[in-house]
Design a protein around this motif. Structure first.
Motif, PDB file in Angstrom:
ATOM      1  N   LEU A  56       7.879  -6.327   2.835  1.00 52.31           N
ATOM      2  CA  LEU A  56       6.071  -6.335   3.808  1.00 52.31           C
ATOM      3  C   LEU A  56       5.891  -6.420   5.609  1.00 52.31           C
ATOM      4  O   LEU A  56       5.444  -6.148   6.344  1.00 52.31           O
ATOM      5  CB  LEU A  56       4.787  -6.515   3.443  1.00 52.31           C
ATOM      6  CG  LEU A  56       3.332  -6.593   3.631  1.00 52.31           C
ATOM      7  CD1 LEU A  56       3.059  -5.177   3.420  1.00 52.31           C
ATOM      8  CD2 LEU A  56       2.691  -7.791   2.710  1.00 52.31           C
ATOM      9  N   CYS A  57       6.630  -8.076   5.396  1.00 58.75           N
ATOM     10  CA  CYS A  57       7.044  -8.665   6.646  1.00 58.75           C
ATOM     11  C   CYS A  57       8.264  -7.422   7.637  1.00 58.75           C
ATOM     12  O   CYS A  57       7.452  -6.969   9.160  1.00 58.75           O
ATOM     13  CB  CYS A  57       7.879  -9.887   6.765  1.00 58.75           C
ATOM     14  SG  CYS A  57       6.056 -11.107   6.036  1.00 58.75           S
ATOM     15  N   LEU A  58       9.083  -6.498   7.114  1.00 59.80           N
ATOM     16  CA  LEU A  58       9.777  -6.032   7.545  1.00 59.80           C
ATOM     17  C   LEU A  58       9.398  -4.629   7.887  1.00 59.80           C
ATOM     18  O   LEU A  58       9.052  -4.540   9.395  1.00 59.80           O
ATOM     19  CB  LEU A  58      10.716  -5.773   7.152  1.00 59.80           C
ATOM     20  CG  LEU A  58      11.616  -6.652   6.743  1.00 59.80           C
ATOM     21  CD1 LEU A  58      13.165  -6.167   5.839  1.00 59.80           C
ATOM     22  CD2 LEU A  58      12.734  -7.720   8.312  1.00 59.80           C
ATOM     23  N   ASN A  59       8.202  -4.449   7.912  1.00 61.52           N
ATOM     24  CA  ASN A  59       7.499  -3.722   7.832  1.00 61.52           C
ATOM     25  C   ASN A  59       6.645  -3.310   8.642  1.00 61.52           C
ATOM     26  O   ASN A  59       6.335  -2.669   9.557  1.00 61.52           O
ATOM     27  CB  ASN A  59       6.933  -2.460   6.797  1.00 61.52           C
ATOM     28  CG  ASN A  59       7.260  -2.359   5.624  1.00 61.52           C
ATOM     29  OD1 ASN A  59       8.806  -1.511   5.763  1.00 61.52           O
ATOM     30  ND2 ASN A  59       6.408  -1.139   4.521  1.00 61.52           N
ATOM     31  N   HIS A  60       6.233  -4.526   9.176  1.00 61.73           N
ATOM     32  CA  HIS A  60       5.017  -4.798  10.140  1.00 61.73           C
ATOM     33  C   HIS A  60       6.158  -5.435  11.698  1.00 61.73           C
ATOM     34  O   HIS A  60       5.046  -6.082  12.956  1.00 61.73           O
ATOM     35  CB  HIS A  60       3.950  -5.802  10.327  1.00 61.73           C
ATOM     36  CG  HIS A  60       3.229  -4.939   8.956  1.00 61.73           C
ATOM     37  ND1 HIS A  60       3.353  -4.678   8.066  1.00 61.73           N
ATOM     38  CD2 HIS A  60       2.085  -4.267   9.448  1.00 61.73           C
ATOM     39  CE1 HIS A  60       3.021  -3.985   7.258  1.00 61.73           C
ATOM     40  NE2 HIS A  60       1.476  -3.892   8.125  1.00 61.73           N
ATOM     41  N   LEU A  61       7.460  -5.224  11.369  1.00 64.78           N
ATOM     42  CA  LEU A  61       8.225  -6.243  12.184  1.00 64.78           C
ATOM     43  C   LEU A  61       8.845  -5.056  14.057  1.00 64.78           C
ATOM     44  O   LEU A  61       9.303  -4.557  12.893  1.00 64.78           O
ATOM     45  CB  LEU A  61       9.294  -7.500  12.123  1.00 64.78           C
ATOM     46  CG  LEU A  61      10.426  -7.577  12.581  1.00 64.78           C
ATOM     47  CD1 LEU A  61      10.247  -9.538  11.508  1.00 64.78           C
ATOM     48  CD2 LEU A  61      11.065  -7.404  13.467  1.00 64.78           C
ATOM     49  N   VAL A  62       8.404  -6.194  14.943  1.00 63.34           N
ATOM     50  CA  VAL A  62       8.925  -5.491  16.162  1.00 63.34           C
ATOM     51  C   VAL A  62       9.989  -5.967  16.991  1.00 63.34           C
ATOM     52  O   VAL A  62       9.858  -7.344  16.600  1.00 63.34           O
ATOM     53  CB  VAL A  62       7.931  -4.377  17.221  1.00 63.34           C
ATOM     54  CG1 VAL A  62       7.728  -4.013  16.274  1.00 63.34           C
ATOM     55  CG2 VAL A  62       7.184  -5.588  17.572  1.00 63.34           C
ATOM     56  N   ASP A  63      11.048  -6.273  17.263  1.00 58.98           N
ATOM     57  CA  ASP A  63      12.480  -6.880  17.626  1.00 58.98           C
ATOM     58  C   ASP A  63      13.462  -6.205  19.114  1.00 58.98           C
ATOM     59  O   ASP A  63      12.711  -4.672  19.096  1.00 58.98           O
ATOM     60  CB  ASP A  63      12.919  -6.966  16.495  1.00 58.98           C
ATOM     61  CG  ASP A  63      13.967  -6.060  16.294  1.00 58.98           C
ATOM     62  OD1 ASP A  63      13.314  -5.658  15.410  1.00 58.98           O
ATOM     63  OD2 ASP A  63      14.550  -5.385  16.167  1.00 58.98           O
ATOM     64  N   SER A  96      -8.549  -3.490   2.255  1.00 57.94           N
ATOM     65  CA  SER A  96      -8.532  -5.463   1.554  1.00 57.94           C
ATOM     66  C   SER A  96      -6.884  -5.802   0.999  1.00 57.94           C
ATOM     67  O   SER A  96      -6.094  -5.010   1.277  1.00 57.94           O
ATOM     68  CB  SER A  96      -9.036  -5.568   0.250  1.00 57.94           C
ATOM     69  OG  SER A  96      -9.230  -5.634  -0.884  1.00 57.94           O
ATOM     70  N   ALA A  97      -7.232  -7.228   1.555  1.00 61.12           N
ATOM     71  CA  ALA A  97      -5.862  -7.723   1.389  1.00 61.12           C
ATOM     72  C   ALA A  97      -5.298  -6.993  -0.258  1.00 61.12           C
ATOM     73  O   ALA A  97      -3.777  -6.693  -0.359  1.00 61.12           O
ATOM     74  CB  ALA A  97      -5.484  -9.270   1.243  1.00 61.12           C
ATOM     75  N   GLU A  98      -5.701  -7.368  -1.758  1.00 63.11           N
ATOM     76  CA  GLU A  98      -5.700  -6.634  -3.127  1.00 63.11           C
ATOM     77  C   GLU A  98      -4.940  -4.758  -3.117  1.00 63.11           C
ATOM     78  O   GLU A  98      -4.113  -5.017  -3.670  1.00 63.11           O
ATOM     79  CB  GLU A  98      -7.106  -6.573  -3.344  1.00 63.11           C
ATOM     80  CG  GLU A  98      -7.233  -8.042  -4.185  1.00 63.11           C
ATOM     81  CD  GLU A  98      -8.134  -9.325  -3.195  1.00 63.11           C
ATOM     82  OE1 GLU A  98      -7.798  -9.766  -3.159  1.00 63.11           O
ATOM     83  OE2 GLU A  98      -8.383  -8.291  -1.984  1.00 63.11           O
ATOM     84  N   THR A  99      -5.480  -4.402  -1.264  1.00 65.26           N
ATOM     85  CA  THR A  99      -4.801  -2.847  -1.748  1.00 65.26           C
ATOM     86  C   THR A  99      -3.343  -2.591  -1.090  1.00 65.26           C
ATOM     87  O   THR A  99      -2.831  -1.486  -0.989  1.00 65.26           O
ATOM     88  CB  THR A  99      -6.153  -1.859  -0.468  1.00 65.26           C
ATOM     89  OG1 THR A  99      -6.517  -2.411   0.187  1.00 65.26           O
ATOM     90  CG2 THR A  99      -7.414  -2.196  -2.532  1.00 65.26           C
ATOM     91  N   MET A 100      -3.145  -3.848  -0.682  1.00 62.63           N
ATOM     92  CA  MET A 100      -1.980  -3.642  -0.022  1.00 62.63           C
ATOM     93  C   MET A 100      -0.564  -4.051  -0.885  1.00 62.63           C
ATOM     94  O   MET A 100      -0.612  -5.180  -1.525  1.00 62.63           O
ATOM     95  CB  MET A 100      -1.800  -4.469   1.360  1.00 62.63           C
ATOM     96  CG  MET A 100      -2.415  -4.944   2.352  1.00 62.63           C
ATOM     97  SD  MET A 100      -2.349  -5.835   3.996  1.00 62.63           S
ATOM     98  CE  MET A 100      -0.062  -5.330   4.323  1.00 62.63           C
ATOM     99  N   ILE A 101       0.171  -3.161  -0.738  1.00 66.55           N
ATOM    100  CA  ILE A 101       1.601  -3.186  -1.446  1.00 66.55           C
ATOM    101  C   ILE A 101       2.744  -3.781  -0.855  1.00 66.55           C
ATOM    102  O   ILE A 101       2.063  -3.692   0.546  1.00 66.55           O
ATOM    103  CB  ILE A 101       1.779  -2.275  -2.651  1.00 66.55           C
ATOM    104  CG1 ILE A 101       1.922  -0.734  -2.007  1.00 66.55           C
ATOM    105  CG2 ILE A 101       0.477  -1.720  -3.392  1.00 66.55           C
ATOM    106  CD1 ILE A 101       2.496   0.388  -2.652  1.00 66.55           C
TER     107      ILE A 101
END
Length: 326
Positions: free
Chosen positions: A146-153, A79-84
């Motif tokens: 969190l955004c940087l962890n999921h960003l590809v460029d 769930s979103a609640e378990t994302m840090i």
């Protein structure tokens, strides 16, 4: 390219990052600009007035939306609640790309028109009255991580982050999320003190670090910086009438920036671009996992009531071949 500007408070890191963003936009490069300092000044440095800057949506206020989108169909994240803030992507996660439209950009980014181009601007958001005494600013900057962890460029795409002042980014793994870190330093002992901290902390993580000397007024200042930071000194920036006009809210066209400072910006871009071929996706992902496990053990498991180590997908490499299928 993911690029960070760091330095002590008052060093000029926001001014330098805004000039670099303008330089990229003038060349037509796609840019996502992120103000990760709770003292929100990047919007103003990019020409927004106070009302426009105050109206920018805060990443921290959209954290639930960000988590829901990035989690996607990843079965390891219940769930979103378990994302840090350190949660890494895996099979089924949604990734962010510089040149795309997605719900995160729709909610959290706003276009800023600069002479020569348009950039997307995202901000952490300042402290509010509700935060005072009960919240840590890392709860604000966690959305950026969190955004940087999921960003590809890709090459010639840029994410430029104006970081928190001093060495505060070492409170998490965010300092390892960049291809190049530019440390803005004045020619004073206090000015180079943050450099020494960054150099020491980053040594074991392969962080590419270069120093930008700011407010350099003569040979003595230059000699001081060379003696203190050695070969890490990439370029220096001196007085700028263009910057003074910008700080008064009356910037001339960007092509009227002094040639010496335009050359400095070209040097910064060339240095950052050169790191692209040196990328190591496996190391990048391994460091992400390393800090996630540290945060999980120290506070994340207790906070969420879940075993966050189980979120790690051992077969996933951000930027590697697996990413194409995510």
């Amino acid at each position: 390219m993911k690029i960070a500007f760091v330095g002590k408070g008052g060093s000029g890191k926001t001014t330098l990052s805004s000039l670099f963003i303008r330089h990229l936009a003038a060349d037509g490069a796609p840019v996502v600009a992120v103000d990760a300092d709770i003292n929100q000044h990047l919007g103003a440095a990019l020409g927004l007035d106070e009302a426009e800057a105050a109206a920018l949506p805060a990443l921290g206020e959209n954290l639930r939306l960000i988590k829901d989108y990035l989690r996607g169909g990843n079965p390891r994240i219940a769930s979103a609640e378990t994302m840090i803030k350190t949660t890494p992507p895996g099979d089924g996660s949604r990734l962010l790309r510089v040149c795309e439209d997605n719900p995160v950009y729709d909610a959290c980014a706003r276009p800023v028109e600069l002479d020569g181009g348009t950039v997307r601007l995202m901000v952490t958001g300042p402290f509010t009255d509700a935060d005072l005494g009960v919240a840590c600013y890392h709860s604000k900057t966690g959305a950026v991580e969190l955004c940087l962890n999921h960003l590809v460029d890709g090459p010639d795409e840029y994410v430029v982050v104006d970081m928190t002042a001093g060495s505060d980014s070492f409170a998490s793994g965010m300092f390892t999320r960049f291809d190049m870190t530019f440390l803005v330093a004045e020619p004073t002992r206090k000015g180079v003190s943050v450099y020494r901290q960054y150099k020491e902390y980053a040594r074991d993580f392969g962080v590419a670090l270069k120093v930008v000397g700011n407010k350099v007024q003569g040979p003595d200042d230059l000699d001081f910086l060379r003696a203190e930071v050695g070969d890490d000194l990439l370029v220096t920036v001196g007085h700028s009438d263009w910057v003074r006009a910008m700080e008064k809210g009356r910037p001339p066209r960007f092509d009227r920036l002094e040639e010496s400072n335009r050359l400095a910006l070209r040097t910064l871009r060339a240095s950052a671009d050169a790191t692209y071929e040196l990328r190591d996706p496996e190391r990048y992902t391994r460091q992400m996992v390393h800090f996630h496990l540290k945060n999980a053990q120290s506070w994340g498991n207790e906070r969420t009531g879940a075993d966050l180590a189980a979120q790690v997908d051992p077969g996933f490499v951000l930027g590697g071949s697996v990413t194409a299928g995510a």
